[in-house]
Each structure stands twice: as C-alpha cells, then as structure tokens.
Enzyme design. Structure first.
Site, PDB file in Angstrom:
ATOM      1  N   GLY A  67      15.527  23.512  15.460  1.00  0.00           N
ATOM      2  CA  GLY A  67      15.437  23.060  16.850  1.00  0.00           C
ATOM      3  C   GLY A  67      16.833  22.981  17.471  1.00  0.00           C
ATOM      4  CB  ILE A 125       9.318  23.982  12.425  1.00  0.00           C
ATOM      5  CG1 ILE A 125       9.707  23.101  11.241  1.00  0.00           C
ATOM      6  CG2 ILE A 125       8.307  23.302  13.335  1.00  0.00           C
ATOM      7  CD1 ILE A 125      10.633  23.730  10.237  1.00  0.00           C
ATOM      8  CE1 TYR A 145       8.908  12.551  20.009  1.00  0.00           C
ATOM      9  CE2 TYR A 145       9.042  10.673  21.513  1.00  0.00           C
ATOM     10  CZ  TYR A 145       9.658  11.582  20.662  1.00  0.00           C
ATOM     11  OH  TYR A 145      11.017  11.524  20.494  1.00  0.00           O
ATOM     12  CE  LYS A 174       9.904  12.831  16.404  1.00  0.00           C
ATOM     13  NZ  LYS A 174      10.869  13.581  15.568  1.00  0.00           N
ATOM     14  CB  ILE A 190      19.688  11.326  24.029  1.00  0.00           C
ATOM     15  CG1 ILE A 190      19.081  10.740  22.735  1.00  0.00           C
ATOM     16  CG2 ILE A 190      21.123  11.794  23.800  1.00  0.00           C
ATOM     17  CD1 ILE A 190      19.821   9.574  22.136  1.00  0.00           C
TER      18      ILE A 190
END
Ligand code: AKB
Length: 312
Positions: free
Chosen positions: A10, A54, A142, A146, A172
């Site tokens: 990624g 992936i 999500y 996670k 971020i």
C-alpha cells in the site's frame, strides 16, 4: 546483524508514500520495496516497485522471496467512509489481506507493522482520554475489521512468535499526500482550499472533536515502535497513539490567523455519524511509558507548517 529488506504494502497511499521515502533514507533506496495495487504516478522515484494485490498470496510470497524481505509494513486498507459503501469488499481487503501478510510473516519470520485506528472505538468508549484497554464495539466495517485485525496480530504473536507491532492511528494530516476514503480527511482537504483562498465545504459539523496527528509525528512513531527492543513492547494488539484533538471550527480559526478571509460552511453527511461514534481524545500513556513516544506538533505548529509547505 542481518541486513533489513523492507516491503511496504500500500505504498501509494497517504501514509505509505511518505513512509517509503523515510524508510529509504534510513535503509537505502534498494532495500525498501514499494508495492501497491496501482503503478505510482511518479514512477521515476518508485524503484524498486512491485504491483501487488494484497489478496494475491502467491504474488506476496514471490516478492518476499525475490527480495529476501525481512520486514513488512502492511498499509493497504479500506478506510472508514469508503468501507461503509461496500462493507464486504472492505472486510475482504482488511481481513484477508492481513491474513496473507500474517501467514507470510509466520512462514518467513518477518517483523511486521500493522496500522490500526481510533475507529476501533465505539459509542460506549469513554469520549475523553479513551483508555488503552476498553471494550471495543466499533460501529463501522473498517473499525470492526481493524479490531479483529488487532486480535489476529496478538494471536500470531502469542501462538507463532510473529514480531508484530501496531499503532492506533488518529486522523493523519500531511502536505505530501492526500488521504482517501476516511472520516478525518476534511482536516487535510481544508488546507488545500485555504491556500487557494477558496471557501471549503466541510462534511462534519463545526463542533466535532476528533484526535489527529501530524504526518512527521506519525512517521516517527511508526519508525520508533519498529526499532524498539522487543522486550519493551508490552502491547501486541495495538498501542493508543495521540497528538492533538480539535474541531473543524477550531482548525478553521487557526487557519484564519494566516488567511483572515478564509470561510468554511458545514454540510454534514453520513461521515458525521461515524465521527460521533469515535472518542474525542486518546490516552496514549502506555506508548509513552513503554517506548518513549512523545508528539512534537500541536494545532498551532501543525497549521503553520502545513501552510508553509502548501502555500505557493
Ligand atoms: C479514517 O478517517 O477512516 C482514518 C482513521 C481515523 O483511521 N483516517
């Protein structure tokens, strides 16, 4: 001492593209292999690069063997907002992609970095200073994937000795790259409008407080946790990580110190509900105690640095 050969999965993403540069500065360009499902736009700086979906475990193993990889940074994921649009696909990428990486890490004895997120928290998590250990009832696919991923990482560490390290990233913010598909994306987009002196339409309400981290701090945290001696890592699911917390209104006010005419209007959409299910601030004291984590940037410092880099 064995020479590190690193694979970034990624590598074209918001964090991956910046982390690739940082790792190449440390370990040398030829020792850091970037991979992604798409060829990067700036192909000239991307070598060595490998195309990798992936979900293709065989291709992953081929790359590991070809470059004699010793560490993987597994950054490929579908984020919170995009995940809600196609939950099955998000689950597939986030969980089955992780399985492929965990299995390869077990078989080839690789050190692994797995990014988790504040999205593992749910409505019953304390809103302020969300603790390291608290019930996790995430409300997005999500967050669910996670939280499950964190547990799988811990399982592979306990059962098979995989040296996996993980951080629960807040939103971020960085000038080098754009985020994609997240709920905290507004905090990057807003700067790109401000420096052009264009009004910005925010998809969250003005008073929605969320935890955030500036990119240089996020990269440093990632490098530091991976370099910490294994005996100091007491958390093998994922460490809470924090820098600052602010609302869109507070960020706007800070930007207006640089661009007094900048305006924002608020048109909340489905991402508002996601944001409201997350904690507003995070207790990351365990990261600070175990491996010396300390953030550098607050809202004021981050805002002026973003503008200094983006303004033309
Ligand atoms: C998102 O908004 O989905 C991500 C995250 C907080 O993990 N930036």
């Amino acid at each position: 001492m064995r020479k590190e050969r690193i694979l970034i999965v990624g590598a074209n993403g918001q964090i991956g593209s910046v982390l690739t540069v940082a790792l190449r500065n440390i370990y040398g360009q030829e020792n850091v292999v970037a991979s992604d499902i798409r060829i990067p736009q700036e192909i000239s700086n991307s070598d060595p690069f490998e195309l990798l979906d992936i979900l293709d475990a065989q291709q992953l193993v081929r790359i590991i063997r070809k470059y004699q990889i010793t560490q993987i940074y597994h950054l490929a994921a579908i984020l919170s907002a995009k995940g809600e649009l196609d939950p099955r696909h998000a689950w597939d990428i986030n969980i089955n992609g992780l399985f492929n990486v965990l299995e390869a890490s077990r078989e080839y004895k690789l050190k692994l970095f797995f990014p988790s997120t504040i999205a593992v928290f749910g409505g019953d998590t304390p809103k302020h200073n969300a603790p390291q250990n608290t019930p996790l009832h995430p409300e997005t696919v999500y967050g669910i994937s996670k939280a499950a991923g964190e547990n799988w990482c811990q399982y592979y560490h306990q059962k098979f000795g995989v040296d996996v390290r993980s951080l629960r990233y807040p939103g971020i913010i960085g000038y080098e790259s754009m985020p994609g598909g997240g709920t905290t994306d507004y905090a990057v987009e807003i700067f790109h409008y401000a420096v052009k002196n264009e009004p910005y339409t925010c998809f969250l309400k003005a008073d929605t407080r969320l935890p955030m981290l500036y990119m240089p701090d996020a990269i440093r945290a990632t490098l530091e946790i991976m370099e910490t001696p294994a005996e100091k890592i007491t958390v093998r699911n994922s460490y809470n990580l924090a820098g600052m917390s602010f609302t869109p209104a507070e960020l706007t006010a800070e930007i207006q110190k640089h661009y007094p005419d900048f305006t924002v209007n608020y048109v909340p959409d489905f991402r508002q509900g996601i944001a409201e299910s997350w904690a507003e601030s995070i207790d990351d004291s365990l990261a600070r105690t175990d491996w010396g984590w300390k953030h550098d940037y607050d809202l004021v410092g981050m805002t002026s640095d973003m503008i200094a880099h983006l303004a033309v």
